[in-house]
Design an enzyme around this catalytic site. Structure first.
Site, mmCIF file in Angstrom:
data_model
loop_
_atom_site.group_PDB
_atom_site.id
_atom_site.type_symbol
_atom_site.label_atom_id
_atom_site.label_comp_id
_atom_site.label_asym_id
_atom_site.label_seq_id
_atom_site.Cartn_x
_atom_site.Cartn_y
_atom_site.Cartn_z
ATOM 1 N N GLY A 31 -8.266 -8.260 8.203
ATOM 2 C CA GLY A 31 -9.569 -8.528 8.836
ATOM 3 C C GLY A 31 -10.632 -7.671 8.179
ATOM 4 O O GLY A 31 -10.313 -6.659 7.534
ATOM 5 N N GLY A 32 -11.870 -8.109 8.342
ATOM 6 C CA GLY A 32 -12.997 -7.485 7.653
ATOM 7 C C GLY A 32 -13.119 -5.987 7.894
ATOM 8 O O GLY A 32 -13.159 -5.199 6.946
ATOM 9 N N ASP A 147 -18.067 -1.500 17.146
ATOM 10 C CA ASP A 147 -18.290 -2.806 17.779
ATOM 11 C C ASP A 147 -18.525 -2.880 19.296
ATOM 12 O O ASP A 147 -18.427 -1.902 20.010
ATOM 13 C CB ASP A 147 -17.175 -3.761 17.368
ATOM 14 C CG ASP A 147 -17.766 -5.063 16.865
ATOM 15 O OD1 ASP A 147 -18.994 -5.206 16.891
ATOM 16 O OD2 ASP A 147 -16.996 -5.951 16.468
ATOM 17 N N HIS A 171 -20.874 -4.821 14.827
ATOM 18 C CA HIS A 171 -20.520 -5.829 13.810
ATOM 19 C C HIS A 171 -21.115 -7.197 14.099
ATOM 20 O O HIS A 171 -21.001 -8.114 13.286
ATOM 21 C CB HIS A 171 -18.997 -5.936 13.694
ATOM 22 C CG HIS A 171 -18.391 -4.726 13.052
ATOM 23 N ND1 HIS A 171 -18.058 -4.673 11.733
ATOM 24 C CD2 HIS A 171 -18.119 -3.488 13.553
ATOM 25 C CE1 HIS A 171 -17.581 -3.482 11.443
ATOM 26 N NE2 HIS A 171 -17.608 -2.737 12.533
ATOM 27 N N ASP A 380 -24.278 -15.217 13.007
ATOM 28 C CA ASP A 380 -23.158 -14.415 12.515
ATOM 29 C C ASP A 380 -23.700 -13.045 12.171
ATOM 30 O O ASP A 380 -24.739 -12.948 11.499
ATOM 31 C CB ASP A 380 -22.570 -15.084 11.262
ATOM 32 C CG ASP A 380 -21.061 -14.911 11.172
ATOM 33 O OD1 ASP A 380 -20.562 -13.935 11.753
ATOM 34 O OD2 ASP A 380 -20.398 -15.746 10.544
ATOM 35 N N LEU A 384 -18.301 -12.454 6.253
ATOM 36 C CA LEU A 384 -17.629 -11.960 5.049
ATOM 37 C C LEU A 384 -17.083 -13.080 4.195
ATOM 38 O O LEU A 384 -16.919 -12.922 2.985
ATOM 39 C CB LEU A 384 -16.503 -11.003 5.461
ATOM 40 C CG LEU A 384 -16.979 -9.742 6.170
ATOM 41 C CD1 LEU A 384 -15.814 -8.876 6.588
ATOM 42 C CD2 LEU A 384 -17.927 -8.941 5.270
ATOM 43 N N TYR A 507 -55.181 21.847 26.704
ATOM 44 C CA TYR A 507 -55.064 21.634 28.149
ATOM 45 C C TYR A 507 -54.116 20.480 28.501
ATOM 46 O O TYR A 507 -52.971 20.703 28.883
ATOM 47 C CB TYR A 507 -56.459 21.438 28.761
ATOM 48 C CG TYR A 507 -56.391 21.361 30.269
ATOM 49 C CD1 TYR A 507 -56.125 22.505 31.025
ATOM 50 C CD2 TYR A 507 -56.530 20.151 30.924
ATOM 51 C CE1 TYR A 507 -55.989 22.441 32.395
ATOM 52 C CE2 TYR A 507 -56.404 20.072 32.294
ATOM 53 C CZ TYR A 507 -56.123 21.223 33.038
ATOM 54 O OH TYR A 507 -55.984 21.155 34.380
ATOM 55 N N ASP A 688 -49.999 19.914 22.300
ATOM 56 C CA ASP A 688 -48.991 18.846 22.369
ATOM 57 C C ASP A 688 -49.280 17.652 21.471
ATOM 58 O O ASP A 688 -48.396 16.876 21.186
ATOM 59 C CB ASP A 688 -48.857 18.328 23.801
ATOM 60 C CG ASP A 688 -50.039 17.472 24.182
ATOM 61 O OD1 ASP A 688 -51.175 17.972 24.118
ATOM 62 O OD2 ASP A 688 -49.835 16.285 24.504
HETATM 63 C C1 GDG Z 1 -17.068 -10.099 12.700
HETATM 64 C C2 GDG Z 1 -18.494 -10.657 12.759
HETATM 65 C C3 GDG Z 1 -18.914 -9.714 10.495
HETATM 66 C C4 GDG Z 1 -10.264 -15.720 8.156
HETATM 67 N N1 GDG Z 1 -9.311 -16.647 8.158
HETATM 68 C C5 GDG Z 1 -8.325 -16.231 7.344
HETATM 69 C C6 GDG Z 1 -8.684 -15.018 6.808
HETATM 70 N N2 GDG Z 1 -9.891 -14.714 7.340
HETATM 71 C C7 GDG Z 1 -10.642 -13.478 7.060
HETATM 72 C C8 GDG Z 1 -11.767 -13.759 6.100
HETATM 73 C C9 GDG Z 1 -12.725 -12.634 6.428
HETATM 74 C C10 GDG Z 1 -12.509 -12.419 7.914
HETATM 75 O O1 GDG Z 1 -11.259 -12.983 8.238
HETATM 76 C C11 GDG Z 1 -13.589 -13.094 8.745
HETATM 77 O O2 GDG Z 1 -14.742 -12.329 8.690
HETATM 78 P P1 GDG Z 1 -16.184 -12.864 9.101
HETATM 79 O O3 GDG Z 1 -17.162 -11.862 8.722
HETATM 80 O O4 GDG Z 1 -16.436 -14.147 8.411
HETATM 81 O O5 GDG Z 1 -16.146 -13.167 10.658
HETATM 82 P P2 GDG Z 1 -15.623 -12.446 12.054
HETATM 83 O O6 GDG Z 1 -14.147 -12.467 12.149
HETATM 84 O O7 GDG Z 1 -16.316 -13.184 13.136
HETATM 85 O O8 GDG Z 1 -16.113 -10.926 11.996
HETATM 86 C C12 GDG Z 1 -18.980 -10.974 11.359
HETATM 87 C C13 GDG Z 1 -17.537 -9.079 10.579
HETATM 88 O O9 GDG Z 1 -17.140 -8.862 11.922
HETATM 89 C C14 GDG Z 1 -17.500 -7.732 9.857
HETATM 90 O O10 GDG Z 1 -18.469 -6.871 10.332
HETATM 91 O O11 GDG Z 1 -19.161 -10.087 9.166
HETATM 92 O O12 GDG Z 1 -20.304 -11.443 11.417
HETATM 93 O O13 GDG Z 1 -18.527 -11.821 13.575
HETATM 94 O O14 GDG Z 1 -12.381 -11.465 5.749
HETATM 95 O O15 GDG Z 1 -11.251 -13.742 4.805
HETATM 96 N N3 GDG Z 1 -7.926 -14.338 5.944
HETATM 97 C C15 GDG Z 1 -6.753 -14.887 5.578
HETATM 98 N N4 GDG Z 1 -6.320 -16.065 6.101
HETATM 99 C C16 GDG Z 1 -7.063 -16.761 6.966
HETATM 100 O O16 GDG Z 1 -6.651 -17.826 7.412
HETATM 101 N N5 GDG Z 1 -5.974 -14.252 4.708
#
Ligand code: GDG
Length: 744
Positions: A31-32, A147, A171, A380, A384, A507, A688
């Site tokens: 995850g991101g 978050d 986020h 969003d 990412l 004052y 002040d």
């Molecule tokens: C929150 C905010 C902000 C997704 N499906 C698969 C997969 N992913 C990975 C993507 C990406 C991540 O998950 C999704 O990141 P996003 O940024 O698009 O969206 P959110 O999950 O909603 O994240 C968002 C983020 O936090 C960071 O601050 O950007 O706006 O909502 O990395 O690649 N990865 C794999 N298989 C999948 O099926 N391997």
């Protein structure tokens, strides 16, 4: 410098633990956020800290956790599990976090479930986080909270350990105040005051930071300068830190043998058709239904693409226990079915739909096979996926069509930006993208890649920590400036030892707090008693240095042995003398011209008023609405500048007042004149507002002068005191010192 311990805190620990038939297994989560922080720590970030911990809910029971920990793979941090009762967690996570905050902050107010038990559980779980963490934390640790699940945590931790260094990062978007105000006021206050428990509050974009500041101003009535504000005697900063990705990981993945093999297979299947691709978590904010409308509009508006294009749509399961998410799944399923059955035929299926996870290699193979990535969230925080697509196109091919309301649109400006609600615009962008020349594709991608390569995931975290350290240092500097006990003793000591002493006291806002109207701020008997005692001390020369008119000062201080300086120095009356007036004379009809402009603002901005003096004219907005008043004050200031310049007048931006007065007249000049009258061995100057800065500047070169700013802002004064009550207490102590010997 001694390294500190770092504690990352997020809702879930970055590890997935499962009980299977073969026992307990564990694997690091992806995850991101996890890859951003892990990437930073692995690429040398850990070197900056003595130890690193990651705290969060482990997603399993304490018993399973204790079995699992033996076999956990190494990570650049130690895990700190926070155990929460499962039922409470449900209300906190699926309830308040994802059925209140998530829809509200993503501009879906009608999806918000106003359930008080959600809020109560959310606060309670944050309290559990705070208590379990506080047991491990020391006051010099650094905590970085992640978050919306943990919005109140910084404030709660600060209650346990006031000196902690705390950063918070959101986020998701922070919505405009018009959205934020929809939730109950006590929820609003809890959220904002909780966030202000941090020293640095980070967002993906400046827009989110400004929305946050606007809400803080409206709800907590706290002013800001566009980035900073004062909260519980700490200077808190907000800023934008756009999160990014591990650029090299995605870029180099293009050449991985397994990715290459998959890509070959996909390219073969696609043949001569154009391919559009998107991947999202199942979420109504991701705009999948709208995207399908845009795609349908594309097929129907440009029939030459019928049979020549396919859309690979991947939806990753998420939060499907929440009704709104389950509903979304149904809407998408139906919409895909309708388009395929109504637009397709026996040899052509317009959409290939997968509901499930992709492996990393599959993901990159799809990013690098498609001709166009269609990423159209309705909101969003960042997104990412769009950055990953751009990074993985090592071949310099492919076009990104991106929603203009994704945070990423701020950086990926070479994408084809679209309004996700406008199906016709989306259809036109898809056509333009599919027909873009290879040179134009490469040019746009290269620009975007250069940006992501430079501002990558490492720089995101490193920037945040650098800024956090700067904020903390600045706070310490300000802390030192508050007149502490030691300096107070020093001040009283030099006062008691000095021969002649000069006391220069502003004052309003200094000796007395601001009143709603100027006439209501008359000194009371206590203050007059203190001033009389100080004035009667034959070693003291005492001046009230005010912006007020001479008549008012004369009336209020009748019989008190003090000198008076009125209208910022335009008129002076020494203790036993008569009023002396400045030789700088106002010219012509300046007053009526200035008054006319100010009058317009009295009409535009309710509860403001004009004060007329011999040498100046002032527009007061202390009683106006905080936001309205500040906006109008800036506007009036601009309006007055040009005519004032032509008439040798100065425009002053004071504390809740815009004042026009003769150029050359200021409190600094007046103080200079008084300093020349005697050899003072002790000087105390208190004020002040902005007009008092002239006095502080004048005295800056005198080492023996104690200059004190009343309030929490930065100043040319050497010290700060919080409020007029503290000023009166100080003067009261000074007044109790008896003179050592009479003057001859
Ligand atoms: C929150 C905010 C902000 C997704 N499906 C698969 C997969 N992913 C990975 C993507 C990406 C991540 O998950 C999704 O990141 P996003 O940024 O698009 O969206 P959110 O999950 O909603 O994240 C968002 C983020 O936090 C960071 O601050 O950007 O706006 O909502 O990395 O690649 N990865 C794999 N298989 C999948 O099926 N391997």
């Amino acid at each position: 410098m001694q390294k500190k311990r770092l504690f990352i805190v997020s809702n879930r620990l970055p590890i997935t633990i499962e009980q299977t038939e073969n026992g307990v297994t564990s694997r690091p989560s992806s995850g991101g956020l996890v890859s951003a922080i892990t990437g930073y720590l692995e690429k040398g970030g850990s070197e900056s800290f003595s130890e690193t911990f990651w705290a969060g809910v482990p997603g399993c029971t304490e018993k399973i956790w204790s079995v699992a920990t033996g076999g956990i793979a190494s990570a650049p941090y130690s895990y700190l599990p926070v155990f929460v009762n499962w039922k409470k967690y449900e209300l906190y996570y699926n309830g308040f976090s994802n059925s209140v905050l998530w829809p509200l902050f993503h501009y879906f107010p009608s999806f918000v479930d106003y359930n008080t038990s959600y809020f109560d559980a959310w606060l309670e779980v944050n309290g559990i986080f705070a208590e379990q963490l506080a047991a491990k934390l020391r006051k010099d640790d650094i905590v970085w909270i992640q978050d919306y699940h943990l919005l109140p945590l910084a404030g709660l931790l600060r209650d346990h350990l006031p000196g902690l260094t705390i950063g918070f990062f959101l986020h998701i978007p922070f919505p405009s105040y018009e959205l934020f105000r929809l939730i109950p006021k006590n929820w609003q206050r809890t959220i904002l005051s909780g966030m202000l428990g941090a020293d640095l509050v980070g967002f993906h974009t400046i827009d989110y930071a400004l929305h946050f500041l606007a809400s803080v101003e409206e709800v907590l009535q706290v002013e800001h300068d566009g980035q900073h504000m004062w909260w519980e005697n700490r200077r808190v900063k907000t800023d934008a830190f756009p999160i990014s990705i591990d650029f090299e990981k995605f870029h180099h993945a293009f050449d991985h043998p397994s990715v290459d093999e998959m890509r070959r297979r996909y390219l073969e299947l696609k043949g001569t058709k154009k391919m559009i691709f998107s991947v999202d978590r199942l979420d109504y904010t991701k705009g999948v239904a709208n995207r399908l409308k845009g795609y349908e509009a594309f097929i129907s508006s440009y029939p030459e693409y019928r049979g020549n294009v396919i859309f690979v749509l991947v939806i990753v399961p998420s939060r499907d226990v929440i009704i709104k998410y389950a509903e979304r799944k149904k809407i998408i399923d139906e919409s895909v079915g309708n388009i395929n059955s109504s637009r397709g035929d026996v040899v052509w299926q317009p959409i290939i739909y997968k509901y499930g996870h992709l492996s990393f290699d599959e993901l990159v193979a799809l990013y690098t096979t498609c001709d166009l990535a269609l990423i159209t969230p309705l909101r969003d925080g960042m997104n990412l996926v769009s950055k990953e697509f751009v990074a993985s196109r090592k071949d310099g091919r492919g076009v990104l069509v991106l929603s203009e309301v994704a945070g990423a649109a701020r950086e990926l400006t070479e994408a084809l930006l679209v309004n996700p609600n406008d199906a016709a615009e989306m259809a036109a962008a898809i056509k333009a993208g599919l027909e873009m020349s290879p040179e134009a594709q490469r040019e746009r991608l290269t620009e975007m890649q250069d940006r992501i390569r430079t501002y990558n995931v490492y720089t995101w975290a490193a920037d945040f920590f650098r800024e956090l350290a700067v904020v903390k240092d600045a706070q310490l500097e300000f802390e030192i400036k508050f007149l502490d006990k030691v300096t107070k003793v020093e001040l009283l000591d030099s006062y008691s030892k000095a021969g002649k002493r000069l006391l220069l006291l502003d004052y309003d806002g200094t000796l007395v707090p601001f009143a709603r109207f100027p006439g209501a701020a008359a000194p009371d008997a206590v203050l007059l008693g203190i001033l009389r005692a100080l004035g009667e001390n034959f070693l003291n020369e005492l001046y009230i240095v005010s912006g007020r008119d001479s008549q008012t000062l004369e009336k209020w201080f009748d019989g008190i042995p003090v000198g008076l300086i009125a209208e910022h120095g335009a008129k002076v009356r020494h203790r036993d003398g008569d009023w002396e007036t400045s030789t700088i004379a106002p010219s012509g009809d300046w007053r009526s011209k200035m008054e006319k402009i100010m009058q317009e603002y009295v009409e535009k901005c309710p509860h403001t008023f004009i004060e007329r003096k011999d040498f100046s004219i002032a527009w007061h907005y202390r009683n106006a609405d905080l936001v309205d008043g500040a906006v109008r004050a800036r506007e009036l200031y601009d309006d007055l500048m040009r005519p004032a310049g032509q008439m040798s007048l100065n425009v002053l931006n004071g504390h809740k007042v815009i004042e026009v007065r003769m150029r050359g007249i200021n409190k600094g000049a007046a103080v200079g004149h008084i300093l020349g009258r005697d050899n003072y061995e002790f000087v105390l100057c208190l004020g002040d507002d902005q007009t008092d800065e002239d006095m502080f500047k004048k005295l800056a070169t005198r080492e023996d002068a104690f200059t004190i700013k009343v309030g929490n802002e930065a100043s040319f004064a050497k010290y700060n005191l919080h409020n007029p009550a503290m000023v009166q207490a100080l003067l009261h102590t000074m007044a109790s010192y008896a003179p050592a010997r009479p003057l001859r």
